[in-house]
Enzyme design. Structure first.
Site, PDB file in Angstrom:
ATOM      1  N   HIS A 173       0.845  -1.195   0.000  1.00 47.81           N
ATOM      2  CA  HIS A 173       0.000   0.000   0.000  1.00 47.81           C
ATOM      3  C   HIS A 173       0.879   1.243   0.000  1.00 47.81           C
ATOM      4  O   HIS A 173       1.667   1.446   0.921  1.00 47.81           O
ATOM      5  CB  HIS A 173      -0.916   0.012   1.225  1.00 47.81           C
ATOM      6  CG  HIS A 173      -2.107  -0.875   1.091  1.00 47.81           C
ATOM      7  ND1 HIS A 173      -3.272  -0.694   1.822  1.00 47.81           N
ATOM      8  CD2 HIS A 173      -2.340  -1.936   0.292  1.00 47.81           C
ATOM      9  CE1 HIS A 173      -4.153  -1.621   1.482  1.00 47.81           C
ATOM     10  NE2 HIS A 173      -3.603  -2.391   0.561  1.00 47.81           N
TER      11      HIS A 173
ATOM     12  N   TYR B 190      -9.773   5.705   6.496  1.00 46.61           N
ATOM     13  CA  TYR B 190      -9.958   6.184   7.861  1.00 46.61           C
ATOM     14  C   TYR B 190     -11.048   7.255   7.818  1.00 46.61           C
ATOM     15  O   TYR B 190     -10.896   8.261   7.121  1.00 46.61           O
ATOM     16  CB  TYR B 190      -8.665   6.789   8.407  1.00 46.61           C
ATOM     17  CG  TYR B 190      -7.592   5.780   8.725  1.00 46.61           C
ATOM     18  CD1 TYR B 190      -7.416   5.306  10.024  1.00 46.61           C
ATOM     19  CD2 TYR B 190      -6.730   5.305   7.736  1.00 46.61           C
ATOM     20  CE1 TYR B 190      -6.427   4.391  10.336  1.00 46.61           C
ATOM     21  CE2 TYR B 190      -5.734   4.384   8.035  1.00 46.61           C
ATOM     22  CZ  TYR B 190      -5.586   3.932   9.331  1.00 46.61           C
ATOM     23  OH  TYR B 190      -4.613   3.019   9.631  1.00 46.61           O
TER      24      TYR B 190
ATOM     25  N   LYS C 186       0.648   0.698  14.812  1.00 44.33           N
ATOM     26  CA  LYS C 186       2.023   0.664  15.323  1.00 44.33           C
ATOM     27  C   LYS C 186       2.340  -0.508  16.247  1.00 44.33           C
ATOM     28  O   LYS C 186       3.512  -0.775  16.523  1.00 44.33           O
ATOM     29  CB  LYS C 186       2.326   1.971  16.079  1.00 44.33           C
ATOM     30  CG  LYS C 186       2.330   3.202  15.196  1.00 44.33           C
ATOM     31  CD  LYS C 186       3.373   3.089  14.107  1.00 44.33           C
ATOM     32  CE  LYS C 186       3.256   4.180  13.092  1.00 44.33           C
ATOM     33  NZ  LYS C 186       3.974   3.873  11.844  1.00 44.33           N
TER      34      LYS C 186
ATOM     35  N   PRO D  88      -4.774   1.345  18.186  1.00 42.57           N
ATOM     36  CA  PRO D  88      -4.483   0.771  16.872  1.00 42.57           C
ATOM     37  C   PRO D  88      -4.632   1.734  15.703  1.00 42.57           C
ATOM     38  O   PRO D  88      -4.335   1.361  14.567  1.00 42.57           O
ATOM     39  CB  PRO D  88      -5.513  -0.362  16.763  1.00 42.57           C
ATOM     40  CG  PRO D  88      -6.642   0.059  17.644  1.00 42.57           C
ATOM     41  CD  PRO D  88      -6.012   0.810  18.783  1.00 42.57           C
TER      42      PRO D  88
ATOM     43  N   TYR E  55       3.466   7.195   9.389  1.00 41.12           N
ATOM     44  CA  TYR E  55       2.662   6.014   9.098  1.00 41.12           C
ATOM     45  C   TYR E  55       3.517   4.895   8.526  1.00 41.12           C
ATOM     46  O   TYR E  55       3.376   3.730   8.925  1.00 41.12           O
ATOM     47  CB  TYR E  55       1.541   6.372   8.127  1.00 41.12           C
ATOM     48  CG  TYR E  55       0.437   5.331   8.067  1.00 41.12           C
ATOM     49  CD1 TYR E  55      -0.696   5.459   8.861  1.00 41.12           C
ATOM     50  CD2 TYR E  55       0.535   4.223   7.234  1.00 41.12           C
ATOM     51  CE1 TYR E  55      -1.703   4.507   8.836  1.00 41.12           C
ATOM     52  CE2 TYR E  55      -0.462   3.265   7.197  1.00 41.12           C
ATOM     53  CZ  TYR E  55      -1.577   3.404   7.996  1.00 41.12           C
ATOM     54  OH  TYR E  55      -2.568   2.456   7.961  1.00 41.12           O
TER      55      TYR E  55
END
Length: 393
Positions: free
Chosen positions: A72, A201, A297, A293, A385
């Site tokens: 991704h 998200y 991480k 979450p 990220y």
């Protein structure tokens, strides 16, 4: 029994450490209180940073993750009813994450350990740690009604938040930092194609939602719920309806529903225990820290911990130097606190808190609008990220 490193916990952190040490010629034994089937069946995270993929490669267990994992290069942020893509790969000089379930990582590591003929002791309970304030620590455990003992040079506590490792440390030797969030994630795993090829998200007036996946045919979805909510109150139909209400029109149209394979509610908390070394005992992963979450991480921090620990032990046995071991806690905690900050920030930005209100919702939406239209802000999100590199010794 005698070994160089006794590893407590056969989750991905303990198994990865064992494999890295094996590759370096360092003898180790893994002790796990649960059965192998239980460990293999735990459903957890599934987004791997490049650092984690590199460590799996060092351990010689990355073949299936590279063949079957989903690379991704971006994520999508949904707010005010519209999605905006963050081009992580473009903003970080080609870095990306790989979607590959923690269950699969665990299976790969278990099979590699078995193929190498390494010792893993399952169903060992209770387990107790002794003399780790000396140079001759011991691990004692019971199995099949008999008591056994392992003499070792070091103990690696990779047995999670509820494990014996951190619990064995004197309370006055630990400094605990903790934040408990007033909500949890209701998650559903289902054999349906993902609604999008990248994670979504969602920040909505009804609360947070996440559209994730484990493969091209298996999806993982979450919706924010109050901490007092019970999973028994949610039928599959109720979950899908709630998720649909938090998506944009295109995603709602594309959403494929089906019976849940697994359904659970995970509370959210931030937790750090300092330091991460106590004489011959080293804590790693959830034994030392928990992150919400939202930033993906948890598993990656655990992998980084054992990456540092494996390298420190290589230096100790290969160069007869304790320099790496002496730096272990500080190196890990620098990375841990950066991940804690990012996970806290992302959680605060995407979720509806009890006191958010209309004003707070507008502030979140304004920050998200700035985030997706600012090169600097999008780059900062992307760097965090995809994961920061391990520091050199």
């Amino acid at each position: 029994m005698r070994t160089q490193v006794a590893i407590i916990g056969a989750g991905p952190a303990g198994l990865l450490l064992g494999q890295l040490l094996h590759k370096a010629g360092i003898d180790n034994i893994v002790v796990e209180r649960q059965t192998g089937d239980y460990v293999r069946g735990r459903i957890r995270a599934g987004v791997l940073e490049q650092v984690t993929m590199d460590l799996l490669a060092r351990a010689g267990v990355d073949a299936r993750a590279r063949a079957e994992g989903l690379p991704h290069g971006g994520i999508e942020l949904l707010f005010k009813g519209a999605r905006h893509r963050i081009d992580m790969r473009g903003l970080t000089d080609g870095k990306q994450v790989t979607v590959y379930g923690q269950t699969e990582v665990t299976l790969d590591l278990m099979e590699a350990r078995s193929a190498a003929g390494l010792t893993t002791i399952y169903s060992a309970s209770p387990v107790s740690l002794h003399d780790f304030d000396s140079s001759h620590p011991r691990v004692r455990y019971e199995k099949d009604g008999q008591t056994h003992e392992i003499e070792c040079d070091f103990i690696a506590g990779c047995d999670g938040y509820h494990g014996v490792s951190r619990a064995s440390v004197p309370v006055d030797a630990l400094h605990i930092y903790e934040k408990v969030y007033p909500f949890g994630w209701l998650g559903v795993l289902a054999d349906v194609p993902p609604v999008s090829h990248e994670l979504i998200y969602a920040n909505t007036a009804r609360g947070f939602a996440l559209c994730s996946m484990r493969s091209a045919t298996r999806s993982r979805y979450y919706v924010q719920v109050p901490t007092e909510e019970r999973v028994e109150n949610w039928s599959d139909e109720a979950f899908w309806n709630e998720l649909r209400s938090r998506l944009d029109p295109e995603a709602r149209e594309r959403l494929v529903t089906g019976p849940s394979i697994e359904k659970s509610i995970a509370p959210l908390r931030s937790f750090v225990a300092e330091p991460m070394r106590f004489g011959s005992l080293f804590l790693a992963g959830d034994a030392a820290h928990i992150v919400p979450p939202t930033g993906a991480k948890g598993l990656n921090l655990a992998a980084a911990d054992v990456g540092y620990l494996a390298r420190s032990l290589e230096i100790f046995y290969g160069e007869k130097s304790a320099s790496g071991l002496d730096r272990y806690s500080d190196l890990c905690l620098r990375r841990v606190w950066k991940a804690e900050r990012f996970s806290w920030w992302f959680t605060s930005l995407m979720h509806r808190f009890p006191d958010t209100g209309e004003f707070g919702q507008k502030i979140q939406e304004a920050e998200l609008d700035y985030l997706v239209h600012s090169h600097a802000a999008s780059t900062s999100l992307s760097e965090n990220y995809v994961g920061l590199p391990l520091e050199e010794f």
